[in-house]
Design a protein around this motif. Structure first.
Motif, PDB file in Angstrom:
ATOM      1  N   ASP A  94       8.661   5.299  -4.631  1.00  0.00           N
ATOM      2  CA  ASP A  94       8.199   4.534  -5.873  1.00  0.00           C
ATOM      3  C   ASP A  94       7.495   5.683  -5.861  1.00  0.00           C
ATOM      4  O   ASP A  94       7.128   6.144  -7.513  1.00  0.00           O
ATOM      5  CB  ASP A  94       6.878   3.222  -5.855  1.00  0.00           C
ATOM      6  N   CYS A  95       6.599   6.312  -4.993  1.00  0.00           N
ATOM      7  CA  CYS A  95       5.920   7.506  -5.307  1.00  0.00           C
ATOM      8  C   CYS A  95       7.269   8.699  -6.147  1.00  0.00           C
ATOM      9  O   CYS A  95       6.328  10.319  -6.304  1.00  0.00           O
ATOM     10  CB  CYS A  95       5.595   8.054  -4.178  1.00  0.00           C
ATOM     11  N   GLU A  96       8.481   8.765  -5.870  1.00  0.00           N
ATOM     12  CA  GLU A  96       9.431   9.846  -6.512  1.00  0.00           C
ATOM     13  C   GLU A  96       9.853   8.604  -8.015  1.00  0.00           C
ATOM     14  O   GLU A  96      10.509   9.799  -8.518  1.00  0.00           O
ATOM     15  CB  GLU A  96      10.663  10.058  -5.773  1.00  0.00           C
ATOM     16  N   ASP A  97       9.118   7.840  -8.257  1.00  0.00           N
ATOM     17  CA  ASP A  97       9.873   7.511  -9.220  1.00  0.00           C
ATOM     18  C   ASP A  97       9.732   8.032 -10.651  1.00  0.00           C
ATOM     19  O   ASP A  97       8.417   8.648 -11.122  1.00  0.00           O
ATOM     20  CB  ASP A  97       8.857   6.194  -9.428  1.00  0.00           C
ATOM     21  N   PRO A  98      10.215   8.182 -11.928  1.00  0.00           N
ATOM     22  CA  PRO A  98       9.536   8.968 -12.565  1.00  0.00           C
ATOM     23  C   PRO A  98       8.501   8.779 -13.802  1.00  0.00           C
ATOM     24  O   PRO A  98       8.269   9.541 -14.093  1.00  0.00           O
ATOM     25  CB  PRO A  98      11.235   9.130 -13.632  1.00  0.00           C
ATOM     26  N   ASN A  99       8.544   7.952 -13.099  1.00  0.00           N
ATOM     27  CA  ASN A  99       6.951   7.011 -14.126  1.00  0.00           C
ATOM     28  C   ASN A  99       5.639   7.045 -13.510  1.00  0.00           C
ATOM     29  O   ASN A  99       5.237   6.612 -12.186  1.00  0.00           O
ATOM     30  CB  ASN A  99       7.548   5.621 -14.877  1.00  0.00           C
ATOM     31  N   PRO A 100       4.839   8.043 -13.982  1.00  0.00           N
ATOM     32  CA  PRO A 100       3.044   8.588 -13.553  1.00  0.00           C
ATOM     33  C   PRO A 100       2.487   7.390 -13.374  1.00  0.00           C
ATOM     34  O   PRO A 100       2.227   7.505 -12.248  1.00  0.00           O
ATOM     35  CB  PRO A 100       2.767   9.329 -14.260  1.00  0.00           C
ATOM     36  N   LEU A 101       3.060   6.150 -13.954  1.00  0.00           N
ATOM     37  CA  LEU A 101       2.019   4.933 -13.757  1.00  0.00           C
ATOM     38  C   LEU A 101       2.513   4.216 -12.112  1.00  0.00           C
ATOM     39  O   LEU A 101       1.978   3.686 -11.473  1.00  0.00           O
ATOM     40  CB  LEU A 101       2.017   4.232 -14.167  1.00  0.00           C
ATOM     41  N   ILE A 102       3.612   4.767 -11.962  1.00  0.00           N
ATOM     42  CA  ILE A 102       4.726   4.030 -10.605  1.00  0.00           C
ATOM     43  C   ILE A 102       3.997   4.452  -9.852  1.00  0.00           C
ATOM     44  O   ILE A 102       3.896   3.651  -8.256  1.00  0.00           O
ATOM     45  CB  ILE A 102       5.978   3.355 -10.984  1.00  0.00           C
ATOM     46  N   ARG A 103       3.762   5.875  -9.928  1.00  0.00           N
ATOM     47  CA  ARG A 103       3.821   6.447  -8.531  1.00  0.00           C
ATOM     48  C   ARG A 103       2.339   6.570  -8.330  1.00  0.00           C
ATOM     49  O   ARG A 103       1.544   6.308  -7.068  1.00  0.00           O
ATOM     50  CB  ARG A 103       3.392   7.861  -8.937  1.00  0.00           C
ATOM     51  N   ALA A 104       1.603   6.447  -8.710  1.00  0.00           N
ATOM     52  CA  ALA A 104      -0.122   6.434  -8.777  1.00  0.00           C
ATOM     53  C   ALA A 104      -0.167   4.390  -8.677  1.00  0.00           C
ATOM     54  O   ALA A 104      -0.833   4.922  -7.327  1.00  0.00           O
ATOM     55  CB  ALA A 104      -0.918   6.511  -9.806  1.00  0.00           C
ATOM     56  N   LEU A 105       0.508   4.134  -8.809  1.00  0.00           N
ATOM     57  CA  LEU A 105       0.488   2.560  -8.392  1.00  0.00           C
ATOM     58  C   LEU A 105       0.636   2.494  -7.048  1.00  0.00           C
ATOM     59  O   LEU A 105      -0.045   1.136  -5.887  1.00  0.00           O
ATOM     60  CB  LEU A 105       1.024   1.441  -8.791  1.00  0.00           C
ATOM     61  N   ALA A 106       1.879   2.882  -6.797  1.00  0.00           N
ATOM     62  CA  ALA A 106       2.475   3.507  -4.675  1.00  0.00           C
ATOM     63  C   ALA A 106       1.297   3.785  -3.943  1.00  0.00           C
ATOM     64  O   ALA A 106       0.912   3.427  -2.838  1.00  0.00           O
ATOM     65  CB  ALA A 106       3.336   3.685  -5.154  1.00  0.00           C
ATOM     66  N   VAL A 107       0.700   5.236  -4.978  1.00  0.00           N
ATOM     67  CA  VAL A 107      -0.531   6.138  -3.564  1.00  0.00           C
ATOM     68  C   VAL A 107      -2.065   4.783  -3.946  1.00  0.00           C
ATOM     69  O   VAL A 107      -1.930   4.514  -2.309  1.00  0.00           O
ATOM     70  CB  VAL A 107      -0.170   7.069  -4.360  1.00  0.00           C
ATOM     71  N   ARG A 108      -1.795   4.311  -4.799  1.00  0.00           N
ATOM     72  CA  ARG A 108      -3.050   3.359  -5.068  1.00  0.00           C
ATOM     73  C   ARG A 108      -3.292   2.282  -3.704  1.00  0.00           C
ATOM     74  O   ARG A 108      -4.366   1.937  -2.452  1.00  0.00           O
ATOM     75  CB  ARG A 108      -3.099   3.115  -6.264  1.00  0.00           C
ATOM     76  N   THR A 109      -1.928   1.604  -4.125  1.00  0.00           N
ATOM     77  CA  THR A 109      -1.730   0.873  -2.651  1.00  0.00           C
ATOM     78  C   THR A 109      -1.336   1.285  -1.325  1.00  0.00           C
ATOM     79  O   THR A 109      -2.661  -0.293  -0.232  1.00  0.00           O
ATOM     80  CB  THR A 109      -0.673  -0.380  -3.662  1.00  0.00           C
TER      81      THR A 109
END
Length: 943
Positions: A94-109
């Motif tokens: 998820d940290c390499e997902d093209p969607n920045p929202l998903i990348r940020a969500l993964a880092v936040r979690t």
């Protein structure tokens, strides 16, 4: 249909059904099932059994479903750490997902999953996200570093995340800058000594640029960070103030208060003659006034902060008196706070307005508020002399209303007005006396009694008035009883013939019929004064009173300066420093305002001023109750000591005088307990950190309160006086220090054929003023072949003379047979006091300050301890580790200790892991101590 349906199911076998739905092929069904799981989790049901099934749902593009799964994961990862590892792959993906929202969500979690096993897997994805091209991901990653640091600080430092965070301060996006500052501030709070936020003019410039474009919370983080910066000169301070001033017009009150904090702090560095200083004062008033139009809770916080600002700089709001006038619908907590600020702003220019307001308030219905208003009128009279006349007539008008609580408050404040302006308003006493019967509160009764006693010569029936109070003496509160006793003694000294019976009556009531020790003591003192020396009694009791100051409730200046640095935080609402209410003290750093531009402060060495001693220009602060208690208890414990102690610097050199005045008083001296002739020495402070040696010291650890019960190392007893040299008396002993008290543990053995009695002991003058704090107590006669163990408490307030060697102690012991002399060496570590820990800055400054020729180096061989064990062992003997670092594989411990006479010794202990030889460097202003400190180190570490 709303989401409430997920909370209503009560089926049996629910977990089984949910499991089936979670593994369904239909996306919608899966999503419904996860919602049900989250609903069950929210109401407290245990759905941890579904962990693997929920984690399988992570492989989805649906953002809503992903959020729900991550929510579940955060909740159960702690209880299922082994299962949580299954999710790591998905995070990395998820940290390499093209969607920045998903990348940020993964880092936040990732930051919220507090499981040690997982953290190391998260470092790589976090590193990528910190350098992500999307600012939303970078700002989320910055906060994640702070969370990770909380879980595993070492890992964050090793992975170099702190340096990456520092780089983010120069980021092009203001929100990333703000979050990086927030994360670094958070980390710096838990490590106050680390210099993480290394602010310099360039980085400050970047923060100020980001300030204009941030969200409101970002602005608060940046402003709080700016407040910790120390500009190099007044020009830089002015330029920062100019760029922060626009924040004062922000809609968010927290931003406004943070900006006020920065400006209040940097104004200290601006000269009052500058035009800009005046402009800044004018700009600060409107935003503070605007805060008072918010809802009551916010008003209260604003008022508590304004209270501090007005005490520091009253000129800011001196023309804004009207906004502090009370509105009829203000809650009581706002009213009382406004009242307080009104009095602080009262001056000759606005006093007429203020008094008119206060008189109005005194007719309100709220009793607490009315009392405070009446008191405020009195405070105005004391503060603004020109208004005193007016205030007194206002108070008399209020007394005429005959409202009980108004009358009582008025009498209390009139007492203070009499003290401030003697011989001016005493004509009102007659009016006051008319209201005697209505007084039922202790404070008001005490005030009235004081007035009658103080002005007894002007009141014809003073004796009758006081006698009326005396009838119910035992039912009165202590405050009234004490006041009544003093007033009647005053009356007796003014009219002795008429009041003899009255004074005898009150003295016998106070001394014979009372259980209160304060009252009894005061009664006895007056009784003795009156019976032995009436002239002295007159001088004591009728002495001229000091005038009272106008502001008795101002916050002490150093505390006020610290609180100004905390504007907009809880500390500014409580009016207490954070250390007073933050448990555990984590991250509590004492802040202070920058020095004024003109002043050049001299830094004192720790010898001349112990850490924390107030410098010359600070006001005298009344010591805390605990200190007074310590000093009082130290007055009279044990036998009197011979003359004041000497500071180490003035130790006398000279031959040891065994028989001249020191020990010869033992021989043929029947009165053994009496002190030897006092030594005339230059007056030195009465207490140089000498521990209190008595039974009380076990109850109250009155030295600095850090002493542990384990105490420092105690050497085994050695024979000090063999029986052959002392006609059959053998003395063995050792020295101990426990909980701040030094004692000499003795073992007396009678090897003679006759009984020994009448034991006594005395020490010759010595380097550190060691002396017995109590007589030598041998309770029963010592029969032949009998041994007795005695612990003799010692203090360090005896006479001082430099000995050779320094720790030599010459002792005389007397019994019914003879006087015997011996000498022994005491280990220096029994003189290491409990408050010997220096703070780092002070250590550094002192180390540099002590000349290099005072440094001595020693080797401690054959010591198998590791660094941790050595540090702990030394700490239990009051050698404190100030800092520790590793240089080229060697552990360096920087340590400090303080001797009972106030001498500080600084040490650097080098330990090479696996090598049993340690290197010890010592620095001290009295280098002759170093050899003995080294011996103490060796003794402690090897035993």
């Amino acid at each position: 249909m709303t989401d409430s349906k997920y909370f209503t199911t009560t089926k049996k076998g629910e977990i089984f059904e949910l499991k089936a739905e979670l593994n369904s092929d239909k996306k919608e069904k899966k999503k419904e099932a996860v919602k049900k799981v989250i609903a069950s989790m929210t109401v407290g049901k245990d759905v941890s059994a579904l962990f693997p099934d929920v984690v399988n749902c992570m492989q989805t593009d649906n953002l809503e479903l992903k959020k729900l799964v991550y929510l579940y994961l955060m909740n159960y990862a702690k209880s299922q750490p082994d299962m949580a590892i299954m999710a790591v792959n998905t995070f990395v993906k998820d940290c390499e997902d093209p969607n920045p929202l998903i990348r940020a969500l993964a880092v936040r979690t990732m930051g919220c999953i507090r499981v040690d096993k997982i953290t190391e897997y998260l470092c790589e994805p976090l590193r990528k996200c910190l350098k992500d091209e999307d600012p939303y991901v970078r700002k989320t990653a910055a906060v994640c570093v702070a969370k990770l640091h909380d879980i595993n600080a070492q890992l964050v430092e090793d992975q170099g995340f702190l340096d990456t965070l520092k780089d983010l301060i120069s980021d092009s996006n203001p929100m990333v800058v703000a979050n990086a500052v927030a994360a670094l501030s958070e980390i710096a709070e838990s490590h106050p000594s680390s210099n993480l936020l290394d602010l310099n003019p360039q980085s400050i410039n970047k923060l100020l640029t980001a300030l204009n474009e941030c969200t409101e919370w970002g602005q608060i983080f940046i402003l709080d960070c700016l407040a910790n910066y120390m500009p190099k000169d007044d020009r830089e301070a002015q330029s920062i103030c100019e760029r922060v001033t626009p924040r004062l017009s922000h809609a968010n009150s927290a931003v406004v208060l943070s900006a006020v904090k920065v400006l209040m702090k940097f104004m200290e560095m601006l000269s009052k003659d500058l035009d800009y200083y005046g402009t800044l004062l004018k700009k600060l008033a409107p935003p503070l006034v605007t805060l008072l139009s918010a809802e009551p809770e916010l008003q209260y916080v604003a008022l508590r902060n304004i209270n501090l600002i007005v005490q520091k700089r009253p000129e800011i709001l001196k023309h804004e008196m009207k906004v502090f006038f009370v509105k009829y619908n203000d809650p009581i907590y706002v009213k009382l706070e406004k009242l307080d600020i009104m009095i602080r702003l009262a001056s000759q220019a606005n006093i007429a307005q203020v008094l008119a307001e206060l008189k109005e308030y005194a007719t309100e219905v709220d009793v607490d508020f009315v009392r405070k208003a009446v008191r405020a009128i009195g405070r105005c009279a004391i503060k603004v002399e020109q208004s005193a006349e007016r205030c007194v007539s206002t108070l008399l008008d209020l007394i005429q209303t005959k409202v009980n609580y108004v009358v009582q408050e008025a009498i209390v404040v009139i007492k203070d007005i009499f003290r401030k302006y003697p011989n001016k308003y005493e004509s009102v006493i007659a009016t006051l006396c008319e209201n005697l019967d209505s007084l039922d509160e202790p404070e008001a009764r005490a005030a009235m009694i004081w007035i009658v006693g103080e002005y007894a010569e002007r009141i014809d029936n003073a004796d009758e008035l006081l006698e009326s109070f005396l009838e119910g003496f035992h039912d009165e509160s202590t405050q009234v009883q004490l006041q009544l006793l003093t007033a009647i003694v005053k009356l007796f000294l003014k009219k002795p013939t008429e009041t003899q019976e009255l004074v005898q009556q009150v003295l016998s009531l106070a001394t014979q019929d009372s259980d209160n020790p304060d009252l009894r003591d005061r009664g006895y003192i007056y009784w003795r004064l009156l019976s032995t020396d009436p002239v002295a009694a007159k001088e004591v009791v009728l002495a001229e009173k000091p005038l009272i100051s106008e502001e008795t409730d101002l916050i002490e200046p150093t505390l006020l300066d610290e609180l100004i640095c905390y504007i907009g935080t809880l500390a500014s609402v409580y009016h207490k420093p954070p250390s007073a209410f933050v448990e555990g003290g984590r991250g509590v750093v004492h802040k202070s305002l920058p020095p004024r531009t003109a002043s050049s402060e001299s830094t004192e060495s720790p010898e001349t001023a112990p850490a924390g001693a107030p410098s010359g220009d600070q006001p005298d602060v009344i010591p805390a109750q605990g200190d007074l208690l310590g000093d009082l208890l130290n007055l009279d414990l044990g036998p009197p000591v011979s003359g004041p102690p000497l500071a180490a610097s003035s130790v006398q050199m000279g031959a040891v005088d065994l028989l001249g005045g020191g020990l010869d008083s033992l021989i043929g001296d029947t009165n053994f307990g009496a002190p030897p002739a006092p030594v005339t020495t230059a007056a030195a402070p009465a207490r140089l950190g000498a521990p209190i040696s008595s039974g009380l010291s076990d109850l109250f650890d009155l030295t600095s309160g850090v002493g542990t019960l384990s105490g420092s190392y105690v050497a085994p007893k050695a024979v000090w006086l063999p029986a052959m040299k002392a006609k059959g008396l053998e003395i063995s002993g050792t020295f101990t220090r426990q909980v701040g008290s030094i004692s000499m543990d003795l073992q007396l053995t009678n090897k003679a054929l006759q009984v020994m009695t009448d034991f006594a002991i005395q020490f010759n003058r010595n380097s550190f003023g060691l002396a017995p704090a109590a007589p030598l107590q041998v309770h029963a006669p010592l029969s032949p072949n009998q041994t007795v163990e005695i612990s003799l408490p010692l203090n360090t307030v005896g006479s001082v003379m430099k000995m050779e060697p320094l720790n030599n102690l010459q002792v005389a012991v007397k019994n019914n047979i003879d006087v015997f002399y011996f000498s022994t060496l005491y280990p220096l570590h029994v003189l290491f006091v409990e408050d010997g820990k220096m703070d780092r800055q002070m250590f550094l400054a002192t180390w540099k300050d002590i000349p290099n020729e005072n440094e001595a180096q020693f080797q401690i061989r054959d010591c198998p301890l590791n660094t941790e064990a050595a540090s702990n062992k030394l700490q239990s003997s009051n050698i404190f580790t100030v800092a520790k670092r590793n240089v080229e594989g060697q552990d360096m411990l920087y340590q400090s200790l303080k001797l009972t006479n106030g001498i500080w010794v600084l040490a650097e202990l080098r330990i090479q892991p696996g090598n049993p030889s340690f290197t010890l460097s010592l620095k001290c202003r009295a280098p002759e101590v170093s050899q003995h400190v080294y011996q103490a180190y060796e003794t402690i570490l090897k035993n």
